[in-house]
Design a protein around this motif. Structure first.
Motif, PDB file in Angstrom:
ATOM      1  N   UNK A  18      43.389  35.596  31.281  1.00  0.00           N
ATOM      2  CA  UNK A  18      42.398  34.671  31.840  1.00  0.00           C
ATOM      3  C   UNK A  18      42.776  33.212  31.559  1.00  0.00           C
ATOM      4  N   UNK A  38      43.186  30.592  27.748  1.00  0.00           N
ATOM      5  CA  UNK A  38      43.568  31.353  26.547  1.00  0.00           C
ATOM      6  C   UNK A  38      44.927  30.902  26.022  1.00  0.00           C
ATOM      7  N   UNK A  82      39.585  50.771  41.245  1.00  0.00           N
ATOM      8  CA  UNK A  82      39.271  51.055  39.839  1.00  0.00           C
ATOM      9  C   UNK A  82      39.708  52.451  39.456  1.00  0.00           C
ATOM     10  N   UNK A  92      50.270  36.128  24.284  1.00  0.00           N
ATOM     11  CA  UNK A  92      49.080  35.864  23.453  1.00  0.00           C
ATOM     12  C   UNK A  92      49.501  35.577  22.013  1.00  0.00           C
ATOM     13  N   UNK A 143      47.122  45.633  22.796  1.00  0.00           N
ATOM     14  CA  UNK A 143      47.332  45.667  24.247  1.00  0.00           C
ATOM     15  C   UNK A 143      48.195  46.854  24.657  1.00  0.00           C
ATOM     16  N   UNK A 161      35.819  42.825  36.005  1.00  0.00           N
ATOM     17  CA  UNK A 161      35.813  42.980  37.460  1.00  0.00           C
ATOM     18  C   UNK A 161      35.681  44.444  37.866  1.00  0.00           C
ATOM     19  N   UNK A 162      36.019  45.354  36.944  1.00  0.00           N
ATOM     20  CA  UNK A 162      35.882  46.777  37.247  1.00  0.00           C
ATOM     21  C   UNK A 162      34.426  47.226  37.144  1.00  0.00           C
ATOM     22  N   UNK A 163      33.556  46.346  36.671  1.00  0.00           N
ATOM     23  CA  UNK A 163      32.142  46.688  36.495  1.00  0.00           C
ATOM     24  C   UNK A 163      31.816  47.087  35.067  1.00  0.00           C
ATOM     25  N   UNK A 164      32.869  47.308  34.272  1.00  0.00           N
ATOM     26  CA  UNK A 164      32.675  47.703  32.878  1.00  0.00           C
ATOM     27  C   UNK A 164      32.060  46.554  32.084  1.00  0.00           C
ATOM     28  N   UNK A 203      35.375  36.527  25.001  1.00  0.00           N
ATOM     29  CA  UNK A 203      36.757  36.952  25.188  1.00  0.00           C
ATOM     30  C   UNK A 203      37.032  38.240  24.427  1.00  0.00           C
ATOM     31  N   UNK A 249      42.589  41.342  24.653  1.00  0.00           N
ATOM     32  CA  UNK A 249      43.636  41.665  25.627  1.00  0.00           C
ATOM     33  C   UNK A 249      43.903  40.520  26.602  1.00  0.00           C
ATOM     34  N   UNK A 250      43.392  39.326  26.310  1.00  0.00           N
ATOM     35  CA  UNK A 250      43.669  38.178  27.168  1.00  0.00           C
ATOM     36  C   UNK A 250      42.641  37.945  28.257  1.00  0.00           C
ATOM     37  N   UNK A 251      41.512  38.647  28.186  1.00  0.00           N
ATOM     38  CA  UNK A 251      40.443  38.391  29.162  1.00  0.00           C
ATOM     39  C   UNK A 251      39.427  37.433  28.557  1.00  0.00           C
ATOM     40  N   UNK A 252      38.978  36.506  29.374  1.00  0.00           N
ATOM     41  CA  UNK A 252      38.000  35.529  28.890  1.00  0.00           C
ATOM     42  C   UNK A 252      37.057  35.167  30.035  1.00  0.00           C
ATOM     43  N   UNK A 267      28.420  34.813  47.417  1.00  0.00           N
ATOM     44  CA  UNK A 267      29.818  34.767  47.876  1.00  0.00           C
ATOM     45  C   UNK A 267      29.944  35.629  49.125  1.00  0.00           C
ATOM     46  N   UNK A 311      33.057  41.336  49.530  1.00  0.00           N
ATOM     47  CA  UNK A 311      34.395  41.606  49.000  1.00  0.00           C
ATOM     48  C   UNK A 311      35.396  41.965  50.106  1.00  0.00           C
ATOM     49  N   UNK A 355      36.731  38.947  51.864  1.00  0.00           N
ATOM     50  CA  UNK A 355      37.721  38.219  51.051  1.00  0.00           C
ATOM     51  C   UNK A 355      39.044  38.981  51.018  1.00  0.00           C
ATOM     52  N   UNK A 356      38.963  40.319  51.001  1.00  0.00           N
ATOM     53  CA  UNK A 356      40.186  41.135  50.991  1.00  0.00           C
ATOM     54  C   UNK A 356      40.952  40.955  52.304  1.00  0.00           C
TER      55      UNK A 356
END
Lengths: 199, 140
Positions: A4, A7, A53, A154, A168, B39-42, B87, B90-93, B114, B117, B120-121
């Protein structure tokens, strides 16, 4: 596998852009006119794969298709990844614009590595099981290499590489297995139906 | 005697300073509760969360973790843009920017809708092929 925005440190972002710029420049030079439509098609598949997904136990992730991209596009993979990630950032808010260089480098170099390592072997292989097995390994390895590079980027930012890489890499093992199976079936089918597609 | 008095005073002071009582009451302040997700909904469950006030952009005024449902709440006490950053390792924020006009009225504005989807795709695929055509023309 998208890092993201906000970071990574400035120097890591610059390193990512430097690698990506070199990859795109070389990739565009190596892309022949007749392969441009194929590159656009594979780039579109990569762009859309992020919307698929995959449920893994209690969590979920999305496909990357790094190995099929690398094996089909060869050196053209960098421009294809860059455009797809740029549009994912703009239209789906995945990753970001500043971090686009790092994300493109991570995914581009992972896809390109499996092409360099396995491309020739797969093209010359005439046994179905061998093709599937090598493609499976390529698919899994591309994801694990990408995960390792995410950990490395990272770790270079916060100086704690081992912890970041461990978390990761472990988190990406299920995705690597799924991508291995998808790559195995996809490349085996391409090898049988239209082998000229493989770079 | 003086020494005894000194020790006695010291003991009293010390016992007073360490004998804080604790209690609670329901706060009259209202909070803003946010939900964070991938973005997966999780849900972004149990992820590190930091709140930055409009007064200080560098140091978080509140830190903590989201709950199991990916929720995190904070109490803004001044007007301006508040930022909440969540955050993972794993680098997601995810950075939420909340404009507060009035601390007594924290009703959040609904986000601008928006495009769907699939639109936009389709737009993305269309742009990819347009770029490809531009490169093709230049090369040939």
């Amino acid at each position: 596998m998208h890092i993201s925005e906000g970071i990574l440190s400035g120097s890591v972002l610059i390193a990512g852009w430097a690698g990506t710029t070199a990859g795109i420049a070389y990739g565009l030079r190596k892309t022949e006119s007749e392969k441009i439509v194929r590159t656009a098609l594979i780039s579109s598949a990569f762009f859309l794969a992020s919307l698929v997904n995959v449920r893994i136990g209690p969590s979920s992730t999305h496909l990357t298709l790094l190995a099929p991209m690398g094996l089909i596009l060869g050196y053209s993979v960098f421009p294809a990844v860059f455009v797809a990630l740029l549009l994912q950032a703009l239209l789906f808010h995945f990753g970001g614009l500043l971090v686009l260089g790092a994300n493109t480098f991570i995914m581009g170099i992972s896809a390109l590595s499996v092409y360099i390592l396995f491309g020739k072997v797969i093209r010359e292989s005439d046994k179905k099981f061998l093709t599937f097995t090598i493609s499976f390994i390529a698919g899994a390895l591309a994801v694990m290499l990408g995960a390792f590079l995410v950990g490395l980027f990272l770790g270079l930012t916060d100086g704690n590489f081992l912890t970041a890489a461990k978390i990761i890499i472990v988190a990406h093992v299920p995705l690597a297995l799924i991508e291995g199976i998808v790559t195995g079936f996809l490349i085996s089918w391409l090898k049988k139906s239209s082998p000229e597609v493989l770079s | 005697m003086k020494k005894l008095m000194f020790v006695l005073m010291l003991t009293l002071c010390a016992s007073k300073s360490y004998a804080h009582g604790v209690g609670f009451r329901q706060s009259s302040f209202r909070s803003i509760a946010l939900e964070f997700f991938y973005s997966t909904g999780e849900k972004m469950s149990y992820r590190e969360a930091k709140v930055f006030s409009p007064k200080d952009d560098k140091f978080a005024v509140q830190t903590g973790r989201t709950d199991e449902e990916g929720r995190f709440a904070f109490v803004p006490d001044c007007v301006g843009e508040w930022r909440v950053i969540v955050r993972d390792e794993e680098g997601h924020q995810c950075e939420a920017k909340i404009d507060i006009d009035d601390v007594s009225n924290l009703d959040m504005k609904a986000p601008e809708p928006e495009e769907p989807l699939y639109i936009r795709a389709i737009l993305g695929v269309s742009i990819i092929f347009n770029i490809a055509m531009l490169i093709y023309r230049r090369k040939s």
